[in-house]
Design a protein around this motif. Structure first.
Motif, PDB file in Angstrom:
ATOM      1  N   PHE A  51      17.683   4.401 -21.030  1.00  0.00           N
ATOM      2  CA  PHE A  51      16.693   5.435 -21.308  1.00  0.00           C
ATOM      3  C   PHE A  51      16.508   6.354 -20.106  1.00  0.00           C
ATOM      4  O   PHE A  51      16.263   7.560 -20.276  1.00  0.00           O
ATOM      5  CB  PHE A  51      15.365   4.797 -21.719  1.00  0.00           C
ATOM      6  CG  PHE A  51      15.365   4.258 -23.115  1.00  0.00           C
ATOM      7  CD1 PHE A  51      15.373   5.126 -24.196  1.00  0.00           C
ATOM      8  CD2 PHE A  51      15.368   2.895 -23.355  1.00  0.00           C
ATOM      9  CE1 PHE A  51      15.379   4.642 -25.498  1.00  0.00           C
ATOM     10  CE2 PHE A  51      15.381   2.402 -24.645  1.00  0.00           C
ATOM     11  CZ  PHE A  51      15.384   3.279 -25.730  1.00  0.00           C
ATOM     12  N   ARG A  52      16.618   5.808 -18.900  1.00  0.00           N
ATOM     13  CA  ARG A  52      16.526   6.662 -17.713  1.00  0.00           C
ATOM     14  C   ARG A  52      17.635   7.713 -17.724  1.00  0.00           C
ATOM     15  O   ARG A  52      17.394   8.888 -17.445  1.00  0.00           O
ATOM     16  CB  ARG A  52      16.629   5.820 -16.443  1.00  0.00           C
ATOM     17  CG  ARG A  52      16.592   6.669 -15.179  1.00  0.00           C
ATOM     18  CD  ARG A  52      17.048   5.909 -13.962  1.00  0.00           C
ATOM     19  NE  ARG A  52      17.114   6.802 -12.812  1.00  0.00           N
ATOM     20  CZ  ARG A  52      17.603   6.471 -11.632  1.00  0.00           C
ATOM     21  NH1 ARG A  52      18.095   5.266 -11.438  1.00  0.00           N
ATOM     22  NH2 ARG A  52      17.628   7.335 -10.639  1.00  0.00           N
ATOM     23  N   TYR A  53      18.851   7.276 -18.055  1.00  0.00           N
ATOM     24  CA  TYR A  53      19.974   8.204 -18.084  1.00  0.00           C
ATOM     25  C   TYR A  53      19.821   9.227 -19.205  1.00  0.00           C
ATOM     26  O   TYR A  53      20.132  10.409 -19.041  1.00  0.00           O
ATOM     27  CB  TYR A  53      21.296   7.445 -18.229  1.00  0.00           C
ATOM     28  CG  TYR A  53      21.877   6.964 -16.919  1.00  0.00           C
ATOM     29  CD1 TYR A  53      21.098   6.257 -16.002  1.00  0.00           C
ATOM     30  CD2 TYR A  53      23.197   7.196 -16.589  1.00  0.00           C
ATOM     31  CE1 TYR A  53      21.619   5.815 -14.798  1.00  0.00           C
ATOM     32  CE2 TYR A  53      23.739   6.760 -15.382  1.00  0.00           C
ATOM     33  CZ  TYR A  53      22.939   6.066 -14.488  1.00  0.00           C
ATOM     34  OH  TYR A  53      23.461   5.634 -13.297  1.00  0.00           O
ATOM     35  N   ILE A  54      19.338   8.776 -20.371  1.00  0.00           N
ATOM     36  CA  ILE A  54      19.169   9.699 -21.496  1.00  0.00           C
ATOM     37  C   ILE A  54      18.177  10.802 -21.142  1.00  0.00           C
ATOM     38  O   ILE A  54      18.441  12.003 -21.353  1.00  0.00           O
ATOM     39  CB  ILE A  54      18.709   8.936 -22.756  1.00  0.00           C
ATOM     40  CG1 ILE A  54      19.850   8.065 -23.293  1.00  0.00           C
ATOM     41  CG2 ILE A  54      18.224   9.907 -23.829  1.00  0.00           C
ATOM     42  CD1 ILE A  54      19.443   7.174 -24.453  1.00  0.00           C
ATOM     43  N   PHE A  55      17.018  10.416 -20.609  1.00  0.00           N
ATOM     44  CA  PHE A  55      16.023  11.425 -20.243  1.00  0.00           C
ATOM     45  C   PHE A  55      16.526  12.294 -19.097  1.00  0.00           C
ATOM     46  O   PHE A  55      16.234  13.497 -19.046  1.00  0.00           O
ATOM     47  CB  PHE A  55      14.701  10.748 -19.862  1.00  0.00           C
ATOM     48  CG  PHE A  55      13.959  10.171 -21.038  1.00  0.00           C
ATOM     49  CD1 PHE A  55      13.714  10.936 -22.171  1.00  0.00           C
ATOM     50  CD2 PHE A  55      13.497   8.863 -21.013  1.00  0.00           C
ATOM     51  CE1 PHE A  55      13.035  10.407 -23.252  1.00  0.00           C
ATOM     52  CE2 PHE A  55      12.809   8.325 -22.087  1.00  0.00           C
ATOM     53  CZ  PHE A  55      12.578   9.104 -23.216  1.00  0.00           C
ATOM     54  N   GLY A  56      17.293  11.707 -18.167  1.00  0.00           N
ATOM     55  CA  GLY A  56      17.869  12.489 -17.083  1.00  0.00           C
ATOM     56  C   GLY A  56      18.882  13.501 -17.589  1.00  0.00           C
ATOM     57  O   GLY A  56      18.934  14.641 -17.118  1.00  0.00           O
ATOM     58  N   ILE A  57      19.703  13.089 -18.557  1.00  0.00           N
ATOM     59  CA  ILE A  57      20.704  13.990 -19.147  1.00  0.00           C
ATOM     60  C   ILE A  57      20.016  15.169 -19.826  1.00  0.00           C
ATOM     61  O   ILE A  57      20.433  16.328 -19.686  1.00  0.00           O
ATOM     62  CB  ILE A  57      21.583  13.217 -20.147  1.00  0.00           C
ATOM     63  CG1 ILE A  57      22.505  12.245 -19.398  1.00  0.00           C
ATOM     64  CG2 ILE A  57      22.405  14.172 -20.999  1.00  0.00           C
ATOM     65  CD1 ILE A  57      23.197  11.250 -20.305  1.00  0.00           C
TER      66      ILE A  57
END
Length: 318
Positions: A51-57
């Motif tokens: 989820f961190r990567y998704i929101f960062g993307i």
């Protein structure tokens, strides 16, 4: 008058740069602040990072469009970007897993030896000369890690946790060398970071699919989505924006020196919010590691500084 305005503008730019560099480092040090509460409700590192990567993307995609960049890349860039994404995601995974074995502040501080690893890789693979200052800094950092490895109570830190953090530092060091030594060095920073996170997220998609599945905060803990969103925005998007702007204002060396606030911020949150112990031995270890890496990063600016100090105290002839 014009000269005065020019000097004021230059000073204003420097103040902005140092402030942005401090914000960049401090926000990156917030990883444990938002990750540990998610661990407390039963979420595992893979789901947290996914989820961190998704929101960062999503945040980086918005920034790319706002700055007028497109998403197009050449076919020959796919493999290098995928390799960098794997390295970056491995660094994230091993760091977040280490939080299960040791205090987050200590883990984040040990991670800060990655610039020394970069120096070693550059010397071994690219023939860069290792100076006496690099050796001194390496000795100081290793001494700091030794102090962190055994607390005042005599209890040893987890060997597994220490190995995970060092693996995280090594992965990140190889990632930095890969970015600087590949043809990707000419690609815009935001585009590299976007695709690194995009390819890196595939690791967590595979792991969550094959292992425990994707975990989400329970309905009664709906507010924990705020921690996931904050992980994607503050230590990722905000830190990246501020770092880029700080380099433009004051240069890469001062911005890197301000990066010493990263482990200090993690320790501060660990002690004040999560009740982690900060003994005298650990404090000295933290100072040794931060001081060693800061000295190495600041080394190019030392000779001019020493020359100016020497001119302030001229030698009198008898």
């Amino acid at each position: 008058m014009a000269l005065g305005r020019l000097q004021y503008h230059k000073m204003s730019q420097q103040v902005k740069g140092y402030a942005l560099g401090a914000v960049a480092a401090a926000t990156y040090g917030m990883n444990p602040l938002f990750a540990l509460p998610l661990y407390g409700i039963g979420m595992e590192a893979d789901s947290v990072l996914l989820f961190r990567y998704i929101f960062g993307i999503i945040a980086l995609a918005v920034m790319l469009k706002m700055r007028g960049h497109n998403f197009a890349i050449e076919r020959r860039d796919i493999i290098p970007l995928a390799a960098l994404g794997l390295l970056f995601s491995l660094s994230s995974l091993t760091l977040f897993e280490s939080y299960n074995y040791m205090d987050a502040g200590i883990a984040s501080t040990i991670l800060f030896v990655y610039p020394l690893m970069v120096a070693g890789i550059m010397a071994c693979l690219f023939g860069e000369r290792i100076t006496w200052l690099t050796v001194v800094c390496l000795a100081g950092a290793l001494g700091g890690i030794a102090l962190l490895y055994q607390g005042d109570s005599g209890a040893m830190l987890s060997l597994t946790g220490t190995a995970l953090v060092l693996a995280s530092a090594l992965s990140y060091a190889i990632y930095i060398v890969g970015v600087n030594r590949s043809r990707l060095s000419t690609m815009p920073t935001l585009k590299i970071t976007f695709y690194v996170l995009l390819f890196g997220s595939l690791l967590f998609v595979v792991r969550t699919t094959c292992l425990s599945g994707i975990q989400v905060p329970p309905a009664e803990k709906w507010y924990m989505w705020g921690c996931l969103l904050a992980l994607g925005l503050l230590p990722t998007a905000v830190s990246l924006i501020c770092t880029t702007a700080a380099i433009q204002y004051v240069g890469s060396t001062p911005t890197a020196i301000l990066g010493a606030l990263e482990p200090a911020t993690a320790v501060l949150f660990g002690v004040t919010i999560f009740g982690e112990a900060l003994t005298l031995r650990l404090a000295i270890g933290l100072l040794l590691i931060i001081g060693a890496v800061t000295l190495m990063v600041a080394a190019p600016g030392l000779p001019p500084l020493l020359m100016r100090l020497r001119k302030m105290f001229p030698r009198h002839r008898r």
